[in-house]
Write an enzyme that holds these catalytic residues in place. Structure first.
Site, PDB file in Angstrom:
ATOM      1  N   ALA A  63    -104.997  38.035  -1.961  1.00  9.21           N
ATOM      2  CA  ALA A  63    -104.282  37.073  -2.492  1.00  9.21           C
ATOM      3  C   ALA A  63    -104.028  37.714  -4.134  1.00  9.21           C
ATOM      4  CB  ALA A  63    -104.664  35.846  -2.563  1.00  9.21           C
ATOM      5  N   GLU A 105    -106.607  38.876   6.378  1.00 12.78           N
ATOM      6  CA  GLU A 105    -106.226  37.765   7.222  1.00 12.78           C
ATOM      7  C   GLU A 105    -104.736  37.907   7.674  1.00 12.78           C
ATOM      8  OE1 GLU A 105    -107.199  35.322   3.463  1.00 12.78           O
ATOM      9  OE2 GLU A 105    -108.452  33.974   5.203  1.00 12.78           O
ATOM     10  N   GLU A 125    -113.737  37.553  -0.770  1.00 20.71           N
ATOM     11  CA  GLU A 125    -113.583  36.297  -1.587  1.00 20.71           C
ATOM     12  C   GLU A 125    -114.727  35.734  -2.151  1.00 20.71           C
ATOM     13  OE1 GLU A 125    -112.054  37.257   1.327  1.00 20.71           O
ATOM     14  OE2 GLU A 125    -110.070  36.436   1.489  1.00 20.71           O
TER      15      GLU A 125
HETATM   16  C1  3H9 Z   1    -108.005  36.138  -1.493  1.00 20.71           C
HETATM   17  O1  3H9 Z   1    -107.270  36.986  -0.749  1.00 20.71           O
HETATM   18  C2  3H9 Z   1    -107.727  34.410  -0.947  1.00 20.71           C
HETATM   19  C3  3H9 Z   1    -107.567  34.520   0.446  1.00 20.71           C
HETATM   20  O2  3H9 Z   1    -108.300  34.349   1.364  1.00 20.71           O
HETATM   21  C4  3H9 Z   1    -107.029  33.159   0.399  1.00 20.71           C
HETATM   22  C5  3H9 Z   1    -105.540  32.587  -0.131  1.00 20.71           C
HETATM   23  C6  3H9 Z   1    -105.157  31.420   0.244  1.00 20.71           C
HETATM   24  N1  3H9 Z   1    -104.931  40.063  -7.239  1.00 20.71           N
HETATM   25  O3  3H9 Z   1    -109.886  47.492  -9.027  1.00 20.71           O
HETATM   26  P1  3H9 Z   1    -108.971  48.279  -9.571  1.00 20.71           P
HETATM   27  C7  3H9 Z   1    -105.743  44.456 -10.025  1.00 20.71           C
HETATM   28  S1  3H9 Z   1    -108.764  36.576  -2.911  1.00 20.71           S
HETATM   29  C8  3H9 Z   1    -104.612  40.541  -8.564  1.00 20.71           C
HETATM   30  O4  3H9 Z   1    -109.034  48.687 -10.930  1.00 20.71           O
HETATM   31  P2  3H9 Z   1    -109.378  50.097  -7.558  1.00 20.71           P
HETATM   32  C9  3H9 Z   1    -106.903  44.853 -11.200  1.00 20.71           C
HETATM   33  O5  3H9 Z   1    -107.178  43.561 -11.677  1.00 20.71           O
HETATM   34  C10 3H9 Z   1    -108.450  38.185  -2.906  1.00 20.71           C
HETATM   35  N2  3H9 Z   1    -104.786  41.668  -9.076  1.00 20.71           N
HETATM   36  O6  3H9 Z   1    -108.666  49.493  -8.842  1.00 20.71           O
HETATM   37  C11 3H9 Z   1    -106.375  46.013 -11.793  1.00 20.71           C
HETATM   38  O7  3H9 Z   1    -105.597  45.479 -12.747  1.00 20.71           O
HETATM   39  P3  3H9 Z   1    -105.492  46.129 -14.192  1.00 20.71           P
HETATM   40  C12 3H9 Z   1    -109.377  38.994  -2.150  1.00 20.71           C
HETATM   41  C13 3H9 Z   1    -105.768  42.545  -8.863  1.00 20.71           C
HETATM   42  O8  3H9 Z   1    -108.568  51.254  -7.011  1.00 20.71           O
HETATM   43  C14 3H9 Z   1    -105.561  46.658 -10.769  1.00 20.71           C
HETATM   44  O9  3H9 Z   1    -105.354  45.705  -9.778  1.00 20.71           O
HETATM   45  N3  3H9 Z   1    -109.453  40.358  -2.400  1.00 20.71           N
HETATM   46  C15 3H9 Z   1    -106.229  42.377  -7.282  1.00 20.71           C
HETATM   47  O10 3H9 Z   1    -110.804  50.430  -8.190  1.00 20.71           O
HETATM   48  C16 3H9 Z   1    -106.374  47.869  -9.977  1.00 20.71           C
HETATM   49  O11 3H9 Z   1    -107.332  47.220  -9.455  1.00 20.71           O
HETATM   50  C17 3H9 Z   1    -110.129  40.912  -3.164  1.00 20.71           C
HETATM   51  O12 3H9 Z   1    -111.194  40.235  -3.694  1.00 20.71           O
HETATM   52  C18 3H9 Z   1    -105.846  41.003  -6.658  1.00 20.71           C
HETATM   53  N4  3H9 Z   1    -106.175  40.726  -5.447  1.00 20.71           N
HETATM   54  O13 3H9 Z   1    -109.827  49.166  -6.661  1.00 20.71           O
HETATM   55  C19 3H9 Z   1    -109.795  42.321  -3.666  1.00 20.71           C
HETATM   56  N5  3H9 Z   1    -106.808  43.274  -7.031  1.00 20.71           N
HETATM   57  O14 3H9 Z   1    -105.016  47.733 -13.994  1.00 20.71           O
HETATM   58  C20 3H9 Z   1    -110.209  42.646  -5.138  1.00 20.71           C
HETATM   59  C21 3H9 Z   1    -106.944  44.062  -7.944  1.00 20.71           C
HETATM   60  O15 3H9 Z   1    -104.566  45.497 -14.887  1.00 20.71           O
HETATM   61  N6  3H9 Z   1    -109.850  44.082  -5.503  1.00 20.71           N
HETATM   62  N7  3H9 Z   1    -106.028  43.604  -8.937  1.00 20.71           N
HETATM   63  O16 3H9 Z   1    -106.957  46.197 -14.795  1.00 20.71           O
HETATM   64  C22 3H9 Z   1    -110.578  45.034  -5.447  1.00 20.71           C
HETATM   65  O17 3H9 Z   1    -111.666  44.952  -4.908  1.00 20.71           O
HETATM   66  C23 3H9 Z   1    -109.952  46.357  -5.857  1.00 20.71           C
HETATM   67  O18 3H9 Z   1    -109.078  45.984  -6.861  1.00 20.71           O
HETATM   68  C24 3H9 Z   1    -109.752  47.304  -5.030  1.00 20.71           C
HETATM   69  C25 3H9 Z   1    -109.026  48.524  -5.642  1.00 20.71           C
HETATM   70  C26 3H9 Z   1    -110.689  47.833  -4.277  1.00 20.71           C
HETATM   71  C27 3H9 Z   1    -108.490  46.499  -4.162  1.00 20.71           C
END
Ligand code: 3H9
Length: 696
Positions: A63, A105, A125
């Site tokens: 999300a 999901e 999450e």
């Molecule tokens: C969810 O899914 C809830 C659902 O179950 C239910 C819904 C009803 N959203 O980490 P990076 C941004 S909760 C918005 O440096 P990497 C991040 O801030 C979500 N922004 O890259 C950064 O921005 P900036 C569950 C996001 O390659 C840029 O993207 N998912 C999100 O080292 C690059 O990120 C997670 O918890 C997001 N979801 O790593 C996954 N994700 O450049 C969270 C990233 O402005 N994300 N950004 O600083 C991660 O773990 C890592 O970002 C990922 C990439 C492994 C994907």
């Protein structure tokens, strides 16, 4: 159709691609686009099956975290997923990069999942203080079983594709993302494969499994909300019909999303990413490639630091004045690795490879090949300057010369060289091979390339690098001094060590200041206090009387089986000691302090508000770039609980006006050490928070 999602045809296969860089998060535009794309595929009679993939570097990473707490926009996520799962045509998720959270999901609502070998899936999450709120807690246990789902969902761990295949999360692993997934979908169509819906699979659990899991993890999940709610949801999956389980998940997700714990953990997520951004050192600043490190000093710290580089495959030359120091240091490194092997966390092969990356010398002239030299010798300026003069003589031009000093001025150290632009502080935390924090201390003349290189290599070896300014104790230890110091003042005015430590433990830190002192050893601080005694201003309040008296009894902490507490042989459980209590009460009497009964709330304020007040001074002086950097330092270097978001976020959550009012009260009651930081007063006067400072 939404620009964020693209629909093309490959013969009878509809290919739906999410194009929402950087990580294809499920923003309103993506949800709208997905909904429309599936409807299009569904309506097209030529289309027999569909493949869903992410454009760019990853599948869907979840999300859009930035949307939480905003007014709802676009199609509800649950409706999009329901539509997909109910599709009469097979949908295959094609995973590369990471399929995380709402991304996984989404994939679990597809009928089959194809993944490339180096991709990963997970429901992280919980790390954001949330639970998988779009069916993850109901569908994952149906695929992997309840025990595995409990582990995966409460840890948020990522699962590599080959393991995901074994667990049944994905159905096929293949090399070519698009071609592979399309071929897989065509085969499913040709075979007349059924529309497999995860929701229709059974979900059983053995009696007592949830209670046992809660009990086994009570300490680990202490203070967090989300892991407990995750368990409740998985229990619902095993005990309720699918739709009722979904309703329960939705309700508990709602509890989490508005919780202070989740606000704090989401703050930490973004703070960890902000920390790498340095306004005057752009992202594209050239970094020196580190192919060889020289480590000056093979003591506990030097050895621990060196292990980080060997773990990352970088050769390390250990430099010492005498062969016996090298032998002792290398033996400790070997023993550390051996312990990890014995615990089954490292293979003997890997250990051998890492040990082979070490070489040793007693001759400084041998450091000429090193791209990075790190000094970790005794904390004495004269010695450090002598060493840096030698480094200047022998290191190659352009090599980064770093000091692991925890207190001394980087500028003064740099003045011993003719290349202050190459000198920087790299302050590791003990045990250096374990602790994630690295304070990179910027000297007045450190060049952008030196800064970018130190920050970058820190990240490469698995640290979280935070850039700080050159002041006594830098950021973390300068603040710590206020916290531990206030602890002893609390003893003088009425508390006992076990009360203070108990309150701090219940707040969420791993241990309080006195248990920490006993673990680290009380003798070091005693020596420092004695050395400084002559220079201490006569009007400065002295908080060292109690620890001095404890040390005078030869009680230096765990290593002497007693300090603030007693310890039984081979057991680290602190046991209150009557003699120590008598010392504490005697000191109160001598200083004419009437002992007060404190409650936990007051202890927390007295012990932890110094972090906030000193943190504000540090920000004012520009020694930290932003409040969230301080939070990252405290969470990763000092065990401040992530569910409180770090000291600065915590203060914001309480309200800076309230925090300031207490600090003013402490100032009136306890004197100068509590003088409110001007920045704190300014923010309160303007009705602002630390977060506003960050945004501005
Ligand atoms: C969810 O899914 C809830 C659902 O179950 C239910 C819904 C009803 N959203 O980490 P990076 C941004 S909760 C918005 O440096 P990497 C991040 O801030 C979500 N922004 O890259 C950064 O921005 P900036 C569950 C996001 O390659 C840029 O993207 N998912 C999100 O080292 C690059 O990120 C997670 O918890 C997001 N979801 O790593 C996954 N994700 O450049 C969270 C990233 O402005 N994300 N950004 O600083 C991660 O773990 C890592 O970002 C990922 C990439 C492994 C994907």
């Amino acid at each position: 159709m939404s620009d964020a999602v693209d629909f093309t045809k490959r013969g009878a296969i509809g290919v739906i691609t999410v194009n929402s860089p950087p990580v294809n998060a499920l923003s309103a535009a993506v949800r709208d686009g997905l909904g429309e794309a599936f409807e299009k595929g569904q309506a097209d009679p030529e289309i027999k099956a569909m493949v869903l993939l992410g454009g760019g570097r990853t599948f869907i990473a979840g999300a859009d975290i930035r949307e939480f707490g905003q007014p709802p926009k676009g199609r509800p996520f649950h409706d999009v997923l329901k539509g997909m799962e109910a599709s009469s045509k097979i949908i295959v998720a094609a995973i590369h990069g990471t399929a995380l959270g709402g991304g996984l999901e989404t994939a679990l609502c597809c009928h089959y999942r194809f993944a490339v070998p180096n991709s990963m899936v997970g429901l992280p999450e919980v790390k954001l203080g949330l639970l998988p709120g779009a069916g993850g807690t109901q569908r994952l246990p149906r695929l992997v079983g309840v025990p595995k789902a409990l582990d995966l969902i409460t840890s948020g761990d990522f699962v590599p594709a080959p393991q995901a295949l074994e667990l049944g999360i994905v159905d096929e692993v293949g090399d070519d993302l698009l071609e592979g997934a399309v071929a897989f979908a065509e085969k499913l169509v040709a075979d007349g494969a059924p529309l497999r819906k995860v929701r229709d699979l059974p979900c059983d659990a053995e009696d007592g499994v949830f209670e046992a899991y809660r009990k086994a993890n009570a300490r680990k999940f202490r203070g967090f909300l989300a892991p407990w709610k995750c368990i409740d949801c998985i229990e619902a999956a095993a005990t309720l019909p699918f739709d009722d389980g979904m309703a329960r998940e939705r309700e508990l997700f709602g509890d989490c999303v508005v919780s202070p714990e989740s606000a704090a953990q989401r703050h930490v997520f973004f703070a960890e990413r902000e920390v790498a951004k340095i306004p005057d050192v752009p992202k594209d600043t050239a970094q020196k490639e580190i192919k060889q490190v020289a480590m000056i000093g093979a003591g506990t710290m030097g050895g621990g630091i060196a292990m980080n580089f060997a773990n990352a495959g970088i050769p390390v030359l250990m430099v010492e004045v005498a062969q016996e120091n090298l032998d002792r240091g290398m033996a400790i490194i070997e023993r550390n690795y051996q312990n990890t092997v014995n615990k089954g966390r490292l293979s003997q092969d890997k250990m051998d490879q890492r040990m082979a990356l070490f070489s040793t010398t007693t001759d400084f002239a041998d450091i000429g090949d090193a791209d990075l030299v790190i000094e970790a010798v005794f904390e004495k300026m004269e010695l450090k300057k002598e060493i840096f003069a030698k480094l200047d003589a022998h290191a190659k031009p352009g090599a980064v010369l770093a000091s692991n000093t925890s207190t001394l001025s980087i500028d003064e150290i740099a003045s011993a060289t003719k290349r202050p632009e190459s000198v920087i502080g790299m302050h590791f935390f003990s045990p250096a091979n374990v602790m994630r924090l690295l304070e990179v201390v910027r000297g007045g003349k450190s060049s952008p390339e030196t800064i970018a290189t130190a920050m970058g290599i820190g990240r490469k070896v698995g640290k979280i690098s935070v850039l700080v300014g050159n002041c006594f104790g830098f950021v973390g230890n300068r603040m710590l001094h206020g916290y531990t110091g206030e602890g002893t003042f609390l003893l003088e005015s009425g508390a006992l060590p076990q009360q203070v430590d108990g309150a701090i433990y219940n707040f969420g830190l791993a241990m309080g200041p006195f248990a920490m002192g006993d673990m680290a050893g009380l003798d070091v601080g005693w020596l420092v206090r004695k050395a400084r005694a002559a220079d201490r201003p006569s009007n400065e309040e002295y908080g060292g009387t109690i620890p001095d008296r404890i040390c005078e009894l030869g009680r230096f902490g765990q290593k002497t089986t007693g300090g603030y507490y007693d310890y039984k042989e081979g057991d680290r459980t602190p046991i209150p000691n009557g003699e120590v209590q008598a010392i504490i009460e005697q000191v109160s009497k001598e200083k004419n302090i009437a002992r007060t009964d404190y409650d936990d709330e007051e202890i927390i304020k007295r012990a932890l508000y110094p972090l906030v007040n000193i943190g504000a001074q540090i920000l004012d002086e520009g020694m930290a770039m932003r409040p969230s950097d301080i939070d990252i330092i405290y969470i990763n270097g000092y065990g401040f609980p992530a569910h409180k978001g770090g000291p600065m976020h915590w203060a914001d959550a309480i309200g800076l006006d309230k925090v300031l009012a207490d600090i003013k009260r402490f100032h009136a009651e306890n004197g100068e050490r509590w003088r409110p930081a001007p920045l704190l007063e300014k923010l309160v006067a303007e009705g602002k928070s630390f977060a506003d400072l960050q945004a501005g």
